[in-house]
Design a protein around this motif. Structure first.
Motif, PDB file in Angstrom:
ATOM      1  N   GLU A  38      17.908  55.630  46.754  1.00  0.00           N
ATOM      2  CA  GLU A  38      18.226  56.440  47.865  1.00  0.00           C
ATOM      3  C   GLU A  38      18.230  55.807  49.018  1.00  0.00           C
ATOM      4  O   GLU A  38      19.084  55.827  49.961  1.00  0.00           O
ATOM      5  CB  GLU A  38      17.780  57.816  47.827  1.00  0.00           C
ATOM      6  N   TYR A  39      17.128  54.871  49.368  1.00  0.00           N
ATOM      7  CA  TYR A  39      17.121  54.276  50.651  1.00  0.00           C
ATOM      8  C   TYR A  39      18.167  52.986  50.835  1.00  0.00           C
ATOM      9  O   TYR A  39      18.625  52.816  51.644  1.00  0.00           O
ATOM     10  CB  TYR A  39      15.601  53.659  50.783  1.00  0.00           C
ATOM     11  N   ARG A  40      18.204  52.360  49.689  1.00  0.00           N
ATOM     12  CA  ARG A  40      19.228  51.458  49.816  1.00  0.00           C
ATOM     13  C   ARG A  40      20.610  51.893  49.920  1.00  0.00           C
ATOM     14  O   ARG A  40      21.440  51.174  50.712  1.00  0.00           O
ATOM     15  CB  ARG A  40      19.137  50.407  48.557  1.00  0.00           C
ATOM     16  N   LEU A  41      20.984  53.028  49.366  1.00  0.00           N
ATOM     17  CA  LEU A  41      22.211  53.672  49.394  1.00  0.00           C
ATOM     18  C   LEU A  41      22.300  54.133  50.661  1.00  0.00           C
ATOM     19  O   LEU A  41      23.559  54.124  51.245  1.00  0.00           O
ATOM     20  CB  LEU A  41      22.207  54.754  48.428  1.00  0.00           C
ATOM     21  N   GLU A  42      21.290  54.629  51.405  1.00  0.00           N
ATOM     22  CA  GLU A  42      21.725  55.267  52.816  1.00  0.00           C
ATOM     23  C   GLU A  42      22.092  54.047  53.706  1.00  0.00           C
ATOM     24  O   GLU A  42      22.841  54.132  54.642  1.00  0.00           O
ATOM     25  CB  GLU A  42      20.018  55.852  53.308  1.00  0.00           C
ATOM     26  N   VAL A  43      21.283  53.048  53.634  1.00  0.00           N
ATOM     27  CA  VAL A  43      21.591  51.815  54.422  1.00  0.00           C
ATOM     28  C   VAL A  43      23.187  51.092  54.340  1.00  0.00           C
ATOM     29  O   VAL A  43      23.679  50.928  55.009  1.00  0.00           O
ATOM     30  CB  VAL A  43      20.504  50.443  54.232  1.00  0.00           C
ATOM     31  N   ASP A  44      23.442  51.090  52.851  1.00  0.00           N
ATOM     32  CA  ASP A  44      24.725  50.755  52.380  1.00  0.00           C
ATOM     33  C   ASP A  44      25.816  51.664  53.016  1.00  0.00           C
ATOM     34  O   ASP A  44      26.928  51.132  53.758  1.00  0.00           O
ATOM     35  CB  ASP A  44      24.830  50.720  50.916  1.00  0.00           C
ATOM     36  N   LEU A  45      25.716  52.740  53.104  1.00  0.00           N
ATOM     37  CA  LEU A  45      26.767  53.562  53.635  1.00  0.00           C
ATOM     38  C   LEU A  45      26.701  53.875  54.938  1.00  0.00           C
ATOM     39  O   LEU A  45      27.790  54.034  55.464  1.00  0.00           O
ATOM     40  CB  LEU A  45      26.251  55.182  53.300  1.00  0.00           C
ATOM     41  N   THR A  46      25.621  53.463  55.838  1.00  0.00           N
ATOM     42  CA  THR A  46      25.673  53.227  57.302  1.00  0.00           C
ATOM     43  C   THR A  46      26.597  52.090  57.577  1.00  0.00           C
ATOM     44  O   THR A  46      27.302  52.034  58.324  1.00  0.00           O
ATOM     45  CB  THR A  46      24.226  53.012  57.748  1.00  0.00           C
TER      46      THR A  46
ATOM     47  N   LEU B 287      10.997  49.688  55.719  1.00  0.00           N
ATOM     48  CA  LEU B 287      10.875  50.928  56.734  1.00  0.00           C
ATOM     49  C   LEU B 287      11.404  50.691  58.149  1.00  0.00           C
ATOM     50  O   LEU B 287      11.892  51.534  58.835  1.00  0.00           O
ATOM     51  CB  LEU B 287       9.475  51.282  56.620  1.00  0.00           C
ATOM     52  N   ASP B 288      11.307  49.258  58.482  1.00  0.00           N
ATOM     53  CA  ASP B 288      11.625  49.015  59.824  1.00  0.00           C
ATOM     54  C   ASP B 288      13.351  49.169  59.915  1.00  0.00           C
ATOM     55  O   ASP B 288      13.948  49.841  60.938  1.00  0.00           O
ATOM     56  CB  ASP B 288      11.417  47.803  60.264  1.00  0.00           C
ATOM     57  N   ILE B 289      13.970  48.994  58.885  1.00  0.00           N
ATOM     58  CA  ILE B 289      15.410  48.916  58.634  1.00  0.00           C
ATOM     59  C   ILE B 289      15.701  50.702  58.497  1.00  0.00           C
ATOM     60  O   ILE B 289      16.671  51.086  59.309  1.00  0.00           O
ATOM     61  CB  ILE B 289      15.714  48.166  57.677  1.00  0.00           C
ATOM     62  N   LEU B 290      14.972  51.147  57.738  1.00  0.00           N
ATOM     63  CA  LEU B 290      15.326  52.614  57.515  1.00  0.00           C
ATOM     64  C   LEU B 290      15.169  53.506  58.696  1.00  0.00           C
ATOM     65  O   LEU B 290      15.816  54.540  59.019  1.00  0.00           O
ATOM     66  CB  LEU B 290      14.343  53.230  56.399  1.00  0.00           C
TER      67      LEU B 290
ATOM     68  N   LEU C 189      18.591  52.660  61.994  1.00  0.00           N
ATOM     69  CA  LEU C 189      19.914  52.513  61.486  1.00  0.00           C
ATOM     70  C   LEU C 189      20.894  51.936  62.450  1.00  0.00           C
ATOM     71  O   LEU C 189      21.969  51.704  62.026  1.00  0.00           O
ATOM     72  CB  LEU C 189      20.397  53.764  60.763  1.00  0.00           C
ATOM     73  N   GLU C 190      20.318  52.212  63.906  1.00  0.00           N
ATOM     74  CA  GLU C 190      21.247  52.183  64.782  1.00  0.00           C
ATOM     75  C   GLU C 190      21.552  50.637  65.017  1.00  0.00           C
ATOM     76  O   GLU C 190      22.811  50.042  65.463  1.00  0.00           O
ATOM     77  CB  GLU C 190      20.775  52.533  66.098  1.00  0.00           C
ATOM     78  N   ASN C 191      20.587  49.612  64.556  1.00  0.00           N
ATOM     79  CA  ASN C 191      21.060  48.263  64.421  1.00  0.00           C
ATOM     80  C   ASN C 191      21.231  47.464  63.038  1.00  0.00           C
ATOM     81  O   ASN C 191      21.474  46.455  62.826  1.00  0.00           O
ATOM     82  CB  ASN C 191      19.569  47.427  64.893  1.00  0.00           C
ATOM     83  N   VAL C 192      21.804  48.551  62.226  1.00  0.00           N
ATOM     84  CA  VAL C 192      22.222  48.200  61.009  1.00  0.00           C
ATOM     85  C   VAL C 192      23.648  48.013  61.411  1.00  0.00           C
ATOM     86  O   VAL C 192      24.594  49.051  61.694  1.00  0.00           O
ATOM     87  CB  VAL C 192      22.109  49.317  59.729  1.00  0.00           C
TER      88      VAL C 192
ATOM     89  N   ALA D  91      42.100  40.250  53.196  1.00  0.00           N
ATOM     90  CA  ALA D  91      41.231  40.931  52.790  1.00  0.00           C
ATOM     91  C   ALA D  91      39.943  40.601  53.568  1.00  0.00           C
ATOM     92  O   ALA D  91      39.894  39.545  54.381  1.00  0.00           O
ATOM     93  CB  ALA D  91      40.953  40.896  51.548  1.00  0.00           C
ATOM     94  N   TYR D  92      38.869  41.461  53.803  1.00  0.00           N
ATOM     95  CA  TYR D  92      37.766  41.397  54.249  1.00  0.00           C
ATOM     96  C   TYR D  92      36.492  41.983  53.268  1.00  0.00           C
ATOM     97  O   TYR D  92      36.657  43.093  52.542  1.00  0.00           O
ATOM     98  CB  TYR D  92      37.379  41.938  55.495  1.00  0.00           C
ATOM     99  N   GLU D  93      35.579  40.893  53.049  1.00  0.00           N
ATOM    100  CA  GLU D  93      34.429  41.527  52.449  1.00  0.00           C
ATOM    101  C   GLU D  93      33.581  41.965  53.495  1.00  0.00           C
ATOM    102  O   GLU D  93      33.044  41.386  54.411  1.00  0.00           O
ATOM    103  CB  GLU D  93      33.638  40.423  51.518  1.00  0.00           C
ATOM    104  N   ILE D  94      32.773  43.186  53.417  1.00  0.00           N
ATOM    105  CA  ILE D  94      31.988  43.895  54.163  1.00  0.00           C
ATOM    106  C   ILE D  94      30.674  43.572  53.827  1.00  0.00           C
ATOM    107  O   ILE D  94      30.305  43.756  52.676  1.00  0.00           O
ATOM    108  CB  ILE D  94      32.264  45.341  54.077  1.00  0.00           C
ATOM    109  N   LEU D  95      29.992  43.128  54.754  1.00  0.00           N
ATOM    110  CA  LEU D  95      28.555  42.552  54.481  1.00  0.00           C
ATOM    111  C   LEU D  95      27.630  43.110  55.601  1.00  0.00           C
ATOM    112  O   LEU D  95      27.827  43.618  56.562  1.00  0.00           O
ATOM    113  CB  LEU D  95      28.380  41.266  54.814  1.00  0.00           C
ATOM    114  N   GLY D  96      26.251  43.386  54.940  1.00  0.00           N
ATOM    115  CA  GLY D  96      25.614  44.279  56.113  1.00  0.00           C
ATOM    116  C   GLY D  96      24.661  43.285  56.803  1.00  0.00           C
ATOM    117  O   GLY D  96      24.080  42.206  56.131  1.00  0.00           O
ATOM    118  N   ARG D  97      24.417  43.602  58.003  1.00  0.00           N
ATOM    119  CA  ARG D  97      23.452  42.710  58.824  1.00  0.00           C
ATOM    120  C   ARG D  97      22.636  43.631  59.555  1.00  0.00           C
ATOM    121  O   ARG D  97      22.798  44.832  59.668  1.00  0.00           O
ATOM    122  CB  ARG D  97      24.281  41.871  59.899  1.00  0.00           C
ATOM    123  N   TYR D  98      21.333  43.249  60.098  1.00  0.00           N
ATOM    124  CA  TYR D  98      20.534  43.718  60.908  1.00  0.00           C
ATOM    125  C   TYR D  98      20.210  43.207  62.171  1.00  0.00           C
ATOM    126  O   TYR D  98      19.912  41.914  62.056  1.00  0.00           O
ATOM    127  CB  TYR D  98      18.957  44.059  60.117  1.00  0.00           C
ATOM    128  N   GLN D  99      20.651  43.824  63.152  1.00  0.00           N
ATOM    129  CA  GLN D  99      20.314  43.096  64.510  1.00  0.00           C
ATOM    130  C   GLN D  99      19.038  43.049  65.029  1.00  0.00           C
ATOM    131  O   GLN D  99      18.417  44.009  64.991  1.00  0.00           O
ATOM    132  CB  GLN D  99      21.310  44.154  65.584  1.00  0.00           C
TER     133      GLN D  99
END
Length: 404
Positions: free
Chosen positions: A58-66, A4-7, A10-13, A30-38
């Motif tokens: 839907e929550y995982r998808l929202e963060v991924d799309l961000t 929930l902290d991540i969701l 999202l500014e820090n995703v 090429a680059y592999e795009i990886l997700g990080r949380y600041q």
């Protein structure tokens, strides 16, 4: 970090980018795009978040799309031949009924980032029985020009039939297993199976988790077209100069080439040595017609080098017994007479090659079925209808620099 902290933050995703280098150009392709949380202590990986099946899709998808939206906004300014690997859970991909991923990718078309630059990286093992659905979905994405990569390769080869159904453009081979003591001959066999599959379906091999120069050389020797790992570059918050490692990779590749040429030269020298030694022995004993007697003479000459020898005709039927070395003593195995070996890979091809070129052949390294050790076989035409096979011992080959 709580989901929930991540969701709710999202500014820090943020996206990180791990470069992928090519074997032919020695630069970033090429680059592999990886997700990080600041966080206050620095960025942390979002990998555990995306892999947590207890978090609603839907929550995982929202963060991924961000993550992807922020990554693409940075990527639109780069050269248009650079590829972007999107690591997507197969189950999540299947259940993206609103095609949010596709719509996001297409929305950047006017800014110059096209679907042809996207590589969808999935693991077919996560399809959970929905392989057919996944196959149809990947075919659908292909119609837009996207490429498909299958990851989590290199641990076993039990899913090769499933993978071939998906017809990926790229197979990602994980070299993490090379850290394990289990990475022995069995791993080499898996790699051979993967390389054969890749060749058959027209896919490129990408080796990931390269952490040492030895692993890089291993990837190069095993047909890797693309390389990725901390030895090259760690994931970065920004893009890099594409030529950042060009001179280093060129030099390392040159050293790999020198090493491989030396290994191949050693193989040719070994073949020639055996050719001369065996031919001389056969010439001195050309009046001997008894197969077993001839093999016993050869065994004395090759006692430190071989552990099995036999004679076959051009159709693969064994005309002699086996002469087999067990506990430093040569024994006769008559039960092998008239066994047929034409079913073995490359057997008939090698017979024709020896008959036409009138010289011996040294095989690739392979695991012997009966002894389960890695060996090579030297075969030589005795005449136009009969062929001598000599299995070389692993201890002898190990002593020859570059052969193991």
């Amino acid at each position: 970090m709580d989901a929930l902290d991540i969701l709710t933050d999202l500014e820090n995703v943020i996206p990180f980018f791990q470069p992928i280098f090519s074997a032919d150009e020695h630069r970033i392709v090429a680059y592999e795009i990886l997700g990080r949380y600041q966080t206050e202590d620095g960025p942390i990986s979002l990998g555990p978040f995306f892999q947590d099946k207890e978090i609603p899709e839907e929550y995982r998808l929202e963060v991924d799309l961000t993550v992807l939206d922020k990554a693409f906004k940075k990527a639109v300014h780069l050269e248009k031949d650079i590829l972007y690997f999107i690591n997507r859970d197969a189950e999540l991909l299947i259940h993206d009924e609103d095609e949010k991923l596709l719509q996001l990718i297409l929305s950047f078309g006017e800014q110059g980032l096209t679907p042809k630059q996207i590589v969808l990286e999935v693991s077919e093992r996560n399809a959970d029985g929905e392989l057919e659905d996944l196959g149809h979905l990947l075919s659908y994405y292909r119609t837009y020009g996207m490429k498909i990569a299958i990851d989590k390769m290199g641990n076993d080869s039990s899913h090769l039939d499933r993978i071939s159904q998906l017809e990926p453009d790229i197979l990602k081979v994980d070299l993490q297993v090379m850290k394990s003591t289990a990475a022995g001959p069995a791993y080499q066999n898996i790699l051979f199976s993967l390389s054969m599959l890749a060749r058959k379906i027209g896919a490129a091999l990408l080796f990931e988790n390269i952490e040492t120069v030895f692993q890089l050389q291993f990837a190069w020797r095993n047909g890797g077209r693309y390389y990725q790992g901390f030895y090259l570059k760690e994931p970065q918050p920004e893009f890099l100069d594409r030529r950042i490692l060009k001179e280093r990779l060129k030099q390392e590749c040159h050293e790999f080439i020198l090493s491989e040429k030396k290994r191949i030269e050693n193989l040719f020298s070994l073949r020639e040595e055996f050719e001369i030694k065996v031919q001389e022995t056969l010439s001195r004993n050309r009046k001997i017609e008894d197969y077993t007697q001839l093999l016993e003479i050869l065994a004395k000459e090759l006692d430190e080098m071989a552990f099995r020898m036999y004679i076959c005709d051009e159709d693969g039927f064994q005309k002699s017994p086996n002469l087999f070395k067990a506990r430093d003593e040569w024994i006769i195995q008559p039960e092998y007479v008239e066994k047929n070996w034409s079913w073995r890979p490359y057997f008939l091809e090698n017979i024709i090659k020896m008959r036409n070129e009138k010289k011996g052949i040294l095989s690739d390294r392979y695991n012997d079925i009966e002894t389960a050790v890695a060996i090579r076989t030297f075969c030589l035409p005795i005449n136009s209808q009969e062929f001598l096979f000599i299995d070389l011992s692993s201890s002898y080959l190990f002593a020859r620099e570059g052969l193991f």
